[in-house]
Motif scaffolding. Sequence first.
Motif, PDB file in Angstrom:
ATOM      1  N   GLN A  50       2.299  -2.484   3.802  1.00 43.03           N
ATOM      2  CA  GLN A  50       3.380  -3.411   3.477  1.00 43.03           C
ATOM      3  C   GLN A  50       3.086  -4.760   4.098  1.00 43.03           C
ATOM      4  O   GLN A  50       2.612  -4.854   5.240  1.00 43.03           O
ATOM      5  CB  GLN A  50       4.720  -2.875   3.990  1.00 43.03           C
ATOM      6  CG  GLN A  50       5.913  -3.725   3.540  1.00 43.03           C
ATOM      7  CD  GLN A  50       7.244  -3.077   3.883  1.00 43.03           C
ATOM      8  OE1 GLN A  50       7.314  -2.185   4.711  1.00 43.03           O
ATOM      9  NE2 GLN A  50       8.299  -3.524   3.231  1.00 43.03           N
ATOM     10  N   SER A  51       3.374  -5.809   3.335  1.00 43.47           N
ATOM     11  CA  SER A  51       3.087  -7.163   3.795  1.00 43.47           C
ATOM     12  C   SER A  51       3.774  -7.431   5.130  1.00 43.47           C
ATOM     13  O   SER A  51       4.960  -7.160   5.302  1.00 43.47           O
ATOM     14  CB  SER A  51       3.549  -8.187   2.760  1.00 43.47           C
ATOM     15  OG  SER A  51       3.405  -9.498   3.262  1.00 43.47           O
ATOM     16  N   SER A  57      11.448  -6.816   1.987  1.00 39.53           N
ATOM     17  CA  SER A  57      11.470  -6.755   0.524  1.00 39.53           C
ATOM     18  C   SER A  57      10.082  -6.776  -0.097  1.00 39.53           C
ATOM     19  O   SER A  57       9.952  -6.763  -1.303  1.00 39.53           O
ATOM     20  CB  SER A  57      12.283  -7.937  -0.033  1.00 39.53           C
ATOM     21  OG  SER A  57      11.716  -9.169   0.407  1.00 39.53           O
ATOM     22  N   GLY A  58       9.031  -6.810   0.743  1.00 41.81           N
ATOM     23  CA  GLY A  58       7.691  -6.871   0.200  1.00 41.81           C
ATOM     24  C   GLY A  58       7.290  -5.579  -0.490  1.00 41.81           C
ATOM     25  O   GLY A  58       7.792  -4.499  -0.185  1.00 41.81           O
ATOM     26  N   GLN A  59       6.359  -5.698  -1.423  1.00 43.43           N
ATOM     27  CA  GLN A  59       5.889  -4.536  -2.155  1.00 43.43           C
ATOM     28  C   GLN A  59       5.103  -3.622  -1.233  1.00 43.43           C
ATOM     29  O   GLN A  59       4.347  -4.062  -0.375  1.00 43.43           O
ATOM     30  CB  GLN A  59       5.025  -4.976  -3.335  1.00 43.43           C
ATOM     31  CG  GLN A  59       4.570  -3.821  -4.220  1.00 43.43           C
ATOM     32  CD  GLN A  59       3.729  -4.290  -5.387  1.00 43.43           C
ATOM     33  OE1 GLN A  59       3.481  -5.488  -5.539  1.00 43.43           O
ATOM     34  NE2 GLN A  59       3.287  -3.354  -6.205  1.00 43.43           N
ATOM     35  N   ILE A  60       5.275  -2.304  -1.436  1.00 46.70           N
ATOM     36  CA  ILE A  60       4.570  -1.299  -0.646  1.00 46.70           C
ATOM     37  C   ILE A  60       3.492  -0.668  -1.518  1.00 46.70           C
ATOM     38  O   ILE A  60       3.764  -0.240  -2.640  1.00 46.70           O
ATOM     39  CB  ILE A  60       5.534  -0.218  -0.112  1.00 46.70           C
ATOM     40  CG1 ILE A  60       6.605  -0.853   0.776  1.00 46.70           C
ATOM     41  CG2 ILE A  60       4.763   0.843   0.661  1.00 46.70           C
ATOM     42  CD1 ILE A  60       7.638   0.142   1.281  1.00 46.70           C
ATOM     43  N   PHE A  61       2.273  -0.625  -0.998  1.00 47.83           N
ATOM     44  CA  PHE A  61       1.147  -0.031  -1.714  1.00 47.83           C
ATOM     45  C   PHE A  61       0.850   1.321  -1.065  1.00 47.83           C
ATOM     46  O   PHE A  61       0.639   1.407   0.146  1.00 47.83           O
ATOM     47  CB  PHE A  61      -0.082  -0.941  -1.644  1.00 47.83           C
ATOM     48  CG  PHE A  61       0.164  -2.299  -2.248  1.00 47.83           C
ATOM     49  CD1 PHE A  61      -0.045  -2.521  -3.601  1.00 47.83           C
ATOM     50  CD2 PHE A  61       0.620  -3.349  -1.464  1.00 47.83           C
ATOM     51  CE1 PHE A  61       0.181  -3.770  -4.156  1.00 47.83           C
ATOM     52  CE2 PHE A  61       0.845  -4.600  -2.006  1.00 47.83           C
ATOM     53  CZ  PHE A  61       0.641  -4.816  -3.370  1.00 47.83           C
ATOM     54  N   ARG A  62       0.822   2.382  -1.879  1.00 44.06           N
ATOM     55  CA  ARG A  62       0.700   3.745  -1.347  1.00 44.06           C
ATOM     56  C   ARG A  62      -0.533   4.436  -1.916  1.00 44.06           C
ATOM     57  O   ARG A  62      -0.949   4.183  -3.045  1.00 44.06           O
ATOM     58  CB  ARG A  62       1.948   4.568  -1.684  1.00 44.06           C
ATOM     59  CG  ARG A  62       3.250   3.952  -1.204  1.00 44.06           C
ATOM     60  CD  ARG A  62       4.439   4.840  -1.570  1.00 44.06           C
ATOM     61  NE  ARG A  62       5.704   4.198  -1.292  1.00 44.06           N
ATOM     62  CZ  ARG A  62       6.315   4.227  -0.110  1.00 44.06           C
ATOM     63  NH1 ARG A  62       5.754   4.894   0.892  1.00 44.06           N
ATOM     64  NH2 ARG A  62       7.470   3.619   0.065  1.00 44.06           N
ATOM     65  N   ILE A  76      -4.953  -5.477  -4.381  1.00 41.45           N
ATOM     66  CA  ILE A  76      -3.877  -5.829  -3.449  1.00 41.45           C
ATOM     67  C   ILE A  76      -4.040  -7.300  -3.080  1.00 41.45           C
ATOM     68  O   ILE A  76      -5.163  -7.757  -2.798  1.00 41.45           O
ATOM     69  CB  ILE A  76      -3.952  -4.959  -2.181  1.00 41.45           C
ATOM     70  CG1 ILE A  76      -3.909  -3.484  -2.560  1.00 41.45           C
ATOM     71  CG2 ILE A  76      -2.835  -5.291  -1.217  1.00 41.45           C
ATOM     72  CD1 ILE A  76      -4.128  -2.572  -1.367  1.00 41.45           C
ATOM     73  N   TYR A  81      -1.090  -7.104   6.725  1.00 37.12           N
ATOM     74  CA  TYR A  81      -0.266  -5.951   6.369  1.00 37.12           C
ATOM     75  C   TYR A  81       0.012  -5.095   7.600  1.00 37.12           C
ATOM     76  O   TYR A  81      -0.717  -5.141   8.600  1.00 37.12           O
ATOM     77  CB  TYR A  81      -0.977  -5.090   5.308  1.00 37.12           C
ATOM     78  CG  TYR A  81      -1.042  -5.732   3.944  1.00 37.12           C
ATOM     79  CD1 TYR A  81      -0.069  -5.456   2.985  1.00 37.12           C
ATOM     80  CD2 TYR A  81      -2.065  -6.607   3.617  1.00 37.12           C
ATOM     81  CE1 TYR A  81      -0.130  -6.041   1.731  1.00 37.12           C
ATOM     82  CE2 TYR A  81      -2.133  -7.204   2.375  1.00 37.12           C
ATOM     83  CZ  TYR A  81      -1.151  -6.910   1.434  1.00 37.12           C
ATOM     84  OH  TYR A  81      -1.201  -7.497   0.190  1.00 37.12           O
ATOM     85  N   ASP A 531       7.288   9.099  -8.398  1.00 35.11           N
ATOM     86  CA  ASP A 531       7.073   8.956  -6.954  1.00 35.11           C
ATOM     87  C   ASP A 531       7.227  10.324  -6.305  1.00 35.11           C
ATOM     88  O   ASP A 531       7.194  11.360  -6.971  1.00 35.11           O
ATOM     89  CB  ASP A 531       8.029   7.923  -6.361  1.00 35.11           C
ATOM     90  CG  ASP A 531       9.500   8.245  -6.671  1.00 35.11           C
ATOM     91  OD1 ASP A 531       9.801   9.422  -6.955  1.00 35.11           O
ATOM     92  OD2 ASP A 531      10.324   7.325  -6.645  1.00 35.11           O
TER      93      ASP A 531
END
Length: 818
Positions: A50-51, A57-62, A76, A81, A531
């Motif tokens: 996460q940023s 509110s930042g986008q989460i990369f999983r 990305i 992060y 998810d």
Amino acid sequence: MRSGARLAALFLFLVPFSAAQIRAADLADCAGVIVDENGVPIAAAKIALQSASDQNSGQIFRAETDGAGRFLLRNIPEGDYKVEARKEGFFVLVNESLNLRAGQNEITLTLKHAEELHEQVQVTAAPNQIDTQDTTQRETITAREIRDIPVPNSHLLQESLTAMPQVVQDNFGGLHIAGARSGETQYLLDGFEIGDPVNNTLSARFNVDATRTAEVQTGRIGAGYAHSGASVLNVETPEGDDKWRFGTTNPIPGIDIQQGVRLGNWYPRFTSSGPIRRGRFWFSDAISLQHTFTLIKELPADANTSGQWAGDNLFRLQYNFSPKHILHGSFLYNRTKDDHVGLTPLNPESTTLDFAQRRSFVSLKDQIWLYDTLIELGVAVDGQVQDFVPQGTEPYVLLVNGARGDFFMRLHEHGRRLQGLFNIIAASRHWHGTHQVSLGANVAELEFRRNARRGEIQALRADGTLVRQSTFAGFASPQASNTQAGGYGQDNWSPAKGLVLQAGLRMDWDHFTGSAMLEPRLSGNVLPFGDDRAKFSLGWGIYNAPLNLAVIEQAFDQQQIDTFFDPTGTVPAGAPAVSQFVLPARGLRQPRFTTSSAGWQQKIRRNTLIDVELLARNGYHGFVYVDQNPGAAGGTFLLQDTRKDRYRSASLTLRHIFSEDTQVFGAYTRSRAHSNQVLNPGLGSIFFAAQQSAPLAWDAPNRFLTWGWTPTHIWKTQFSYFFEYRTGYPYSIVNLQQQLVGPPNASRFPDYVNVNVALERKFAFRGYLWAARIEMVNAFNHKNPNTVVNNVDAPNFGQLSGGQRRAFTARVRFAGRK
């Protein structure tokens, strides 16, 4: 003018491509591996980026690691992060800073195994997470659950395993997973088969405090398991790390004051681990001792006790030649000495056996990484010697309500297994989605030797006259051996987000049956919401069932000769009846199971997980001895491959995590375990009857289970509980001549109900932290008999006895520095 227009058109045509290249230059790919504190890759670990500039509110990369512990995140935005990584059984890695630059980025993250900490607070990954990539139907019990769930005998791993919905113990202590016979499960210790080399039951012992996790797989089992049969039990133990650790449980012996002062039940356990060379070479050692003492008040004071001394030592090593070359070694030793095994109010000391056992297990595994591909090579040797010695040589006399004389059989047995394995686990590849391919092979050689001396068995009527006499003749030193080999290939394919498909194919060859069999295995996951909030799983496969050398060996053993007498007990009623076990002229087919399963997992908010599982398993070509002339005394019992076991189950489980220190688990299972040929004739216990269909002896149609723990406000004491209800097990009825009366397993014990509660308090002593627990077993003192007088001719026919009544136990353990 015309050339200017052409330049303008060319400029407009190139602008989108230039913008795309500029945007691509700002994007990063993040590849890496997640390992434990000793550098071993961790599969199925979850990672989230996460940023750091906008964590709200930042986008989460999983992503999730594959079987080689690797992961990949593509496209990305570059920048700073915060990293989070988690897996059940490990401490959560949080707020790790990471700077991603445009282009390729390679990182390594380390997760530490969860342990009991007191100097600092660390959060462990909650066990109520959904593994989106895993298609297997599995249940797991962790070190903390083994430590904190107050099962009746917490020093035995088998007892703790019953805290899982699909695991039960029969009235003789045998372990049954998903309704299967004890020998139809593949038992693994740190990746190697540890089941008994002869009958494949779980007879090996080791310190329960050394168990890191115990995992049961009952459906959608991958192709990498060679002899999975009905299920897989995989136990993992630690190898030490750079921190010195010592532990002990129950170091103070117990005293028994019944009819004098004696050493009572005592189960001391000791663990130690640490570095031999920091950062490279580690060890762990787990030792446990066991002394049990039983007094039967109904017997004479000088012949009413039985006892057991047992010890085991599990020693493990890990040496890292480099981060991409790791060597693992293990040594397990068991020693047991039991006096007067089988002592009961109806079976006096003379009828018992003395038992001695020695077992050793040695394994070596080499793990090598060639770039991002993991290669495993392993070999293990397992051997055991057992002696069963009666108290004398007098005839063994069966009464209508018990026995007298000396047990009829003396045995010396030797079993051995040599096994090897080879696995290749490739990192994920991308082609029409994500693929992870694995390949492997295995080989095993097994041997069983027995020397037997059998005496005479006499069965008496109530008036003391002889009704039946059994003797034995022939060769009494049988041997049996077998060689097994197999290989597999498997692809775990995720063609799109929310869809995982697993396809595997095994081929196994068996020397005894002289045949090879193909075992396709298919399974898949669908994520309906895209998810990890819910998962639907479906699977089907064919699974090779391990052979029981003790069953095969019967065909090379002695004959049983039975003589029946008239009412006076002096005149034979006909000629002696001779019974023998033989192999067929043609080959037998390899026993196997076909298993279908479906499951739904659903998370409710953050702390509740619901799991619904349906399982249907059909057995084919099971080995069984069939009387060729049923109804007549004596005859030939031919080994055939006609047994068909069936198991059906539907289970509902719920786990709720209130906090790090409070959780509750509950499960209900509706099941049916049944066989078309339920009888197991053997020397000394032959039923002259046709094979019949009946429930298996551990069939429990209804089972409800719940356990949990929470801290209290009274001296910071932890309260824990364990509750189990199940339908009573079935049993058969026999007559004076030890022959079946009515269908087998047509009667049942009363329903089983057990409630255990415990209080544990930690306290400081000389700068160290200790924990003392008081447990009340069977708190409501419910009668749970496990023995019945099943002889219809006995005056006390149907009388129930045995079982654990209310009892109090104490446990003291070393918990670490204050």
